[in-house]
Design a protein around this motif. Sequence first.
Motif, PDB file in Angstrom:
ATOM      1  N   GLY A 291     -48.519 -40.884 -34.751  1.00 33.28           N
ATOM      2  CA  GLY A 291     -47.114 -40.698 -34.397  1.00 33.28           C
ATOM      3  C   GLY A 291     -46.436 -39.688 -35.299  1.00 33.28           C
ATOM      4  N   ALA A 292     -46.688 -39.771 -36.598  1.00 32.76           N
ATOM      5  CA  ALA A 292     -46.104 -38.823 -37.545  1.00 32.76           C
ATOM      6  C   ALA A 292     -46.609 -37.406 -37.290  1.00 32.76           C
ATOM      7  N   GLU A 293     -47.895 -37.279 -37.017  1.00 33.16           N
ATOM      8  CA  GLU A 293     -48.462 -35.948 -36.725  1.00 33.16           C
ATOM      9  C   GLU A 293     -47.870 -35.364 -35.450  1.00 33.16           C
ATOM     10  N   ALA A 294     -47.639 -36.210 -34.453  1.00 27.66           N
ATOM     11  CA  ALA A 294     -47.043 -35.737 -33.198  1.00 27.66           C
ATOM     12  C   ALA A 294     -45.615 -35.270 -33.419  1.00 27.66           C
ATOM     13  N   LEU A 295     -44.852 -36.008 -34.211  1.00 31.09           N
ATOM     14  CA  LEU A 295     -43.482 -35.608 -34.516  1.00 31.09           C
ATOM     15  C   LEU A 295     -43.460 -34.305 -35.311  1.00 31.09           C
ATOM     16  N   ARG A 326     -39.677 -35.631 -40.755  1.00 31.89           N
ATOM     17  CA  ARG A 326     -39.660 -35.880 -42.204  1.00 31.89           C
ATOM     18  C   ARG A 326     -39.486 -37.362 -42.501  1.00 31.89           C
ATOM     19  N   ALA A 327     -38.616 -38.036 -41.752  1.00 31.31           N
ATOM     20  CA  ALA A 327     -38.429 -39.474 -41.956  1.00 31.31           C
ATOM     21  C   ALA A 327     -39.714 -40.234 -41.628  1.00 31.31           C
ATOM     22  N   THR A 331     -42.225 -42.310 -44.439  1.00 29.54           N
ATOM     23  CA  THR A 331     -42.590 -43.724 -44.322  1.00 29.54           C
ATOM     24  C   THR A 331     -44.097 -43.902 -44.162  1.00 29.54           C
ATOM     25  N   THR A 332     -44.688 -43.085 -43.311  1.00 31.81           N
ATOM     26  CA  THR A 332     -46.111 -43.223 -43.011  1.00 31.81           C
ATOM     27  C   THR A 332     -46.980 -42.931 -44.218  1.00 31.81           C
ATOM     28  N   HIS A 365     -43.808 -36.917 -53.817  1.00 30.31           N
ATOM     29  CA  HIS A 365     -43.358 -35.823 -52.959  1.00 30.31           C
ATOM     30  C   HIS A 365     -42.264 -36.245 -51.986  1.00 30.31           C
ATOM     31  N   THR A 366     -42.316 -37.473 -51.482  1.00 30.10           N
ATOM     32  CA  THR A 366     -41.312 -37.913 -50.508  1.00 30.10           C
ATOM     33  C   THR A 366     -39.933 -38.103 -51.126  1.00 30.10           C
ATOM     34  N   LEU A 367     -39.841 -38.072 -52.447  1.00 34.04           N
ATOM     35  CA  LEU A 367     -38.539 -38.162 -53.109  1.00 34.04           C
ATOM     36  C   LEU A 367     -37.819 -36.810 -53.128  1.00 34.04           C
TER      37      LEU A 367
END
Length: 394
Positions: A291-295, A326-327, A331-332, A365-367
């Motif tokens: 799902g993250a890759e598709a987004l 990015r969101a 999370t993922t 990195h997500t920060l």
Amino acid sequence: MSRVAVLTSDEAVSRASELGAEFAKGAAERDRDKVLPREQIAQLAASGLLAITVPSEFGGAGLPAVTVAEVFRLIAHGDPNIAQIPHSHFVFVNQLLLQGTRDQQARILPEVLEGRTLGNAQSERGTKHIRDYRTTLRRDGDAWRLDGTKFYCTGALFADWIPTLAHLGEDGPLHVAWVRRDAQGVEVIDDWDALGQRTTASGTVRLDGVRVTDDLITDFSATFTGPTTYGAFAQLLHSAIDAGIARAALSDAAQFVTTKSRPHPDAGVDRAADDPLVVHAFGEMELTVRGAEALLADAGRAVDHANANLDEHTSAAATLAVAAARAATTTTSVDVASRLFEVAGTRSVVAKESLDRHWRNARTHTLHDPAAWKVQHLGRWAVDGTLPPRTGQL
């Protein structure tokens, strides 16, 4: 220096896949021993991948954002430190294309085609917020004097150029000073000491009376006066790094479970990989990573569409698509890198396995830009159609 290869989209993706796999081989050791990837960055530059956004009018390929994002994802799958180092390189090539004069572009872009690289000096410590800067350009005879101290300068240690954000005058509009890495008054310090992304050398740059001529200054504040994909493109590449971390964590978890984990006795199976609870957990993680890759891919296409048909609505659509990606990748990547240990078992926490680097890299990195604000702007748009603001952080 000779020119690097000009790559098609297929060639760029293929080369990134090859390099990502090669970089993965030493990623754990570099993380553990904090060995900076100088050789790997040189390989990346020599491959032509760092020149793929140079337009065809300057002799480059001018590849679309969706391809650039996939290149970043594949490199990050191998080692997200190496993927993050050239992030600002691509962002400031984009800034040069948006705000540089023809002469400025003709001066710097040919160097990019020769494999030279751009770093960054943007963020500062001790200011009110992330978009508050103290660094200044003050008139000094026939040029400008650049003074300030920057932090989180990813890529600067490895770069030929260090684009630097500074106010023109004491409180004037923000501009970019295009500074040579070896210019007098420039000091790059590798004092980066973080939980994750340990080998990005994202340390300090000190600028003490650096001389900058008029022809090496571009207007940064003008970037956001009208519709733009500048911020969306920058955030797209961050999202690609997180997507790469998530896929790497999942891949390493599968490798560990099929080769090293022991089954739980209650499962009644010979392999941990055949435990139905483990299989189900992998299915859930695969679902979220896909799902993250598709987004991410959807966001890349949205940026490309906006670039081809730029107006207030297409640029906002691109910004929102990237915010969603990015969101989701935030999370993922954090969740999968943590859940890795749940499926791999106690043996996976042994230090020599270095599997914790995935979580540390994701968490660090997500920060970079809070995902909660991406969701906030998505919510405002969903509720009453409020268009997102124009910033480099969205």
